[in-house]
Design a protein around this motif. Structure first.
Motif, PDB file in Angstrom:
ATOM      1  N   LEU A 242      -2.953   1.907  10.738  1.00  0.00           N
ATOM      2  CA  LEU A 242      -2.694   3.255  11.235  1.00  0.00           C
ATOM      3  C   LEU A 242      -1.216   3.610  11.099  1.00  0.00           C
ATOM      4  CD1 LEU A 242      -4.993   3.349  14.391  1.00  0.00           C
ATOM      5  CD2 LEU A 242      -5.496   4.033  12.038  1.00  0.00           C
ATOM      6  N   SER A 243      -0.335   2.623  11.251  1.00  0.00           N
ATOM      7  CA  SER A 243       1.091   2.915  11.083  1.00  0.00           C
ATOM      8  C   SER A 243       1.409   3.254   9.628  1.00  0.00           C
ATOM      9  CB  SER A 243       1.936   1.721  11.544  1.00  0.00           C
ATOM     10  OG  SER A 243       1.629   0.549  10.789  1.00  0.00           O
ATOM     11  N   ALA A 244       0.796   2.544   8.684  1.00  0.00           N
ATOM     12  CA  ALA A 244       1.002   2.865   7.269  1.00  0.00           C
ATOM     13  C   ALA A 244       0.393   4.223   6.930  1.00  0.00           C
ATOM     14  CB  ALA A 244       0.412   1.768   6.387  1.00  0.00           C
ATOM     15  N   THR A 245      -0.765   4.515   7.513  1.00  0.00           N
ATOM     16  CA  THR A 245      -1.391   5.827   7.294  1.00  0.00           C
ATOM     17  C   THR A 245      -0.440   6.927   7.720  1.00  0.00           C
ATOM     18  OG1 THR A 245      -3.645   4.994   7.582  1.00  0.00           O
ATOM     19  CG2 THR A 245      -3.284   7.337   8.011  1.00  0.00           C
ATOM     20  N   ARG A 246       0.185   6.788   8.885  1.00  0.00           N
ATOM     21  CA  ARG A 246       1.091   7.819   9.372  1.00  0.00           C
ATOM     22  C   ARG A 246       2.378   7.875   8.555  1.00  0.00           C
ATOM     23  NH1 ARG A 246      -2.631   7.158  12.739  1.00  0.00           N
ATOM     24  NH2 ARG A 246      -3.172   8.720  14.324  1.00  0.00           N
ATOM     25  N   ALA A 247       2.816   6.754   8.056  1.00  0.00           N
ATOM     26  CA  ALA A 247       3.985   6.753   7.183  1.00  0.00           C
ATOM     27  C   ALA A 247       3.703   7.539   5.898  1.00  0.00           C
ATOM     28  CB  ALA A 247       4.399   5.327   6.853  1.00  0.00           C
TER      29      ALA A 247
ATOM     30  N   TRP B 171       0.834  -1.211   0.000  1.00  0.00           N
ATOM     31  CA  TRP B 171       0.000   0.000   0.000  1.00  0.00           C
ATOM     32  C   TRP B 171       0.864   1.254   0.000  1.00  0.00           C
ATOM     33  CZ3 TRP B 171      -2.628   2.724   4.615  1.00  0.00           C
ATOM     34  CH2 TRP B 171      -3.523   3.694   4.133  1.00  0.00           C
ATOM     35  N   ILE B 172       1.863   1.286   0.864  1.00  0.00           N
ATOM     36  CA  ILE B 172       2.728   2.461   0.945  1.00  0.00           C
ATOM     37  C   ILE B 172       3.428   2.709  -0.386  1.00  0.00           C
ATOM     38  CG2 ILE B 172       4.840   3.369   2.015  1.00  0.00           C
ATOM     39  CD1 ILE B 172       3.921   1.960   4.617  1.00  0.00           C
ATOM     40  N   SER B 173       3.973   1.666  -0.982  1.00  0.00           N
ATOM     41  CA  SER B 173       4.724   1.853  -2.230  1.00  0.00           C
ATOM     42  C   SER B 173       3.812   2.300  -3.373  1.00  0.00           C
ATOM     43  CB  SER B 173       5.454   0.553  -2.613  1.00  0.00           C
ATOM     44  OG  SER B 173       4.530  -0.472  -2.964  1.00  0.00           O
TER      45      SER B 173
ATOM     46  N   HIS C  91       1.659   6.517  -7.046  1.00  0.00           N
ATOM     47  CA  HIS C  91       0.500   6.916  -7.856  1.00  0.00           C
ATOM     48  C   HIS C  91      -0.338   8.046  -7.277  1.00  0.00           C
ATOM     49  CE1 HIS C  91       1.055   3.548 -10.619  1.00  0.00           C
ATOM     50  NE2 HIS C  91       1.224   2.774  -9.584  1.00  0.00           N
ATOM     51  N   PHE C  92      -0.020   8.507  -6.064  1.00  0.00           N
ATOM     52  CA  PHE C  92      -0.804   9.575  -5.454  1.00  0.00           C
ATOM     53  C   PHE C  92       0.100  10.746  -5.135  1.00  0.00           C
ATOM     54  CE2 PHE C  92      -2.778  11.723  -1.789  1.00  0.00           C
ATOM     55  CZ  PHE C  92      -4.037  11.984  -2.313  1.00  0.00           C
ATOM     56  N   PRO C  93      -0.200  11.935  -5.672  1.00  0.00           N
ATOM     57  CA  PRO C  93       0.686  13.078  -5.422  1.00  0.00           C
ATOM     58  C   PRO C  93       0.534  13.609  -3.996  1.00  0.00           C
ATOM     59  CG  PRO C  93      -1.227  13.763  -6.707  1.00  0.00           C
ATOM     60  CD  PRO C  93      -1.310  12.268  -6.581  1.00  0.00           C
ATOM     61  N   GLY C  94       1.639  13.876  -3.359  1.00  0.00           N
ATOM     62  CA  GLY C  94       1.598  14.461  -2.026  1.00  0.00           C
ATOM     63  C   GLY C  94       1.405  13.437  -0.930  1.00  0.00           C
ATOM     64  N   ALA C  95       1.321  13.944   0.297  1.00  0.00           N
ATOM     65  CA  ALA C  95       1.155  13.095   1.470  1.00  0.00           C
ATOM     66  C   ALA C  95      -0.297  13.096   1.926  1.00  0.00           C
ATOM     67  CB  ALA C  95       2.061  13.596   2.603  1.00  0.00           C
ATOM     68  N   LEU C  96      -0.674  12.078   2.704  1.00  0.00           N
ATOM     69  CA  LEU C  96      -1.999  12.061   3.314  1.00  0.00           C
ATOM     70  C   LEU C  96      -2.076  13.163   4.370  1.00  0.00           C
ATOM     71  CD1 LEU C  96      -2.810   8.268   3.772  1.00  0.00           C
ATOM     72  CD2 LEU C  96      -2.773   9.673   1.709  1.00  0.00           C
ATOM     73  N   LYS C  97      -3.261  13.759   4.495  1.00  0.00           N
ATOM     74  CA  LYS C  97      -3.413  14.916   5.369  1.00  0.00           C
ATOM     75  C   LYS C  97      -4.155  14.542   6.653  1.00  0.00           C
ATOM     76  CE  LYS C  97      -3.607  18.204   1.514  1.00  0.00           C
ATOM     77  NZ  LYS C  97      -4.443  19.228   0.839  1.00  0.00           N
TER      78      LYS C  97
END
Length: 267
Positions: free
Chosen positions: A259-264, A231-233, A238-244
């Motif tokens: 949740l750890s991947a979300t924060r990464a 998921w992270i890779s 394919h998604f510009p920018g970081a999750l907000k």
């Protein structure tokens, strides 16, 4: 003489190609119902359209040209909010249909069932939101909207894992994060009907994100890799920018998102 059942791919393609909102809503519901009742066979003989049918309105603008939507409780601001939500749900019908139609042959009948059920949910959400807009004296199409959601689908049309990673697990998951604040604002405005609609959508979207997680896990198992790392890779590719942030940890956990991947992905 038994009438031959048509392939589900053709029915999905027809629903995607529908242009008017009422037509698309009815087509999405029908293909989901016909598939569930065994009236369609598992078959995908024709490619999905590169772009789904769209009504003449709303005018579609790049995200950076969209007018700012005020946070106040004015009638104009409320209409803008509900119109934006209706547009998200309208596009979500096509996102779910395209997922089922574009990748169903590869992923199997269960995948088709799950994403057609999502499409039917999104159609119902759109109807609720458009009906609410009309109680405010407006309608879907009265304001401009942006096309960023479908662009994400176009950018991941080559890879089911990338589509799952970005559309349900990032874009739809964003709805889990922002809906509680929107719900609080709507409740403060005394809009009980609108609050019930948002509560229903939030509950359904948790399930929709969970469907995305479920099938990304299937992809990871097929590829012999860790689902969180995959998921992270994929999101970074394919998604510009970081999750907000802030993130709705409770809803994300219920949907199965790490949740750890979300924060990464937020760093």
């Amino acid at each position: 003489m038994t009438r031959e059942r048509p392939p589900v791919g053709d029915a999905i393609r027809a629903a995607l190609s529908a242009t008017e909102p009422t037509e698309k809503v009815m087509a999405a519901r029908k293909v989901a119902r016909d598939w569930r009742l065994g009236r369609l066979i598992f078959g995908f003989d024709r490619a999905m359209p590169n772009r789904p049918g769209r009504p003449a309105e709303p005018e579609l603008l790049p995200p950076n040209r969209m007018p700012k939507r005020g946070r106040g409780g004015s009638l104009q601001g409320r209409i803008a909010l509900w119109h934006a939500l209706a547009h998200i749900e309208f596009v979500a019908i096509d996102l779910a249909l395209d997922m089922a139609g574009r990748f169903g042959a590869e992923m199997g009948p269960g995948f088709v069932s799950d994403f057609l059920a999502v499409a039917a949910d999104e159609a119902m959400h759109f109807v609720l939101l458009d009906r609410h807009l009309r109680t405010l004296g407006s309608r879907y199409g009265a304001l401009p909207a942006h096309d960023g959601l479908w662009q994400a689908a176009a950018d991941t049309s080559h890879d089911v894992a990338a589509r799952l990673a970005v559309v349900p697990m990032v874009l739809e998951a964003r709805g889990l994060d922002v809906t509680p604040a929107t719900l609080s604002r709507v409740q403060a405005q005394g809009d009980a009907v609108g609050a019930r609609i948002l509560e229903r959508i939030l509950d359904d979207e948790i399930r929709h994100v969970a469907v995305g997680v479920k099938y990304l896990n299937v992809c990871a198992e097929r590829m012999g890799c860790d689902p969180e790392k995959l998921w992270i890779s994929l999101v970074r590719r394919h998604f510009p920018g970081a999750l907000k942030p802030p993130f709705n940890d409770s809803a994300r956990s219920t949907a199965g998102l790490s949740l750890s991947a979300t924060r990464a992905l937020a760093s």
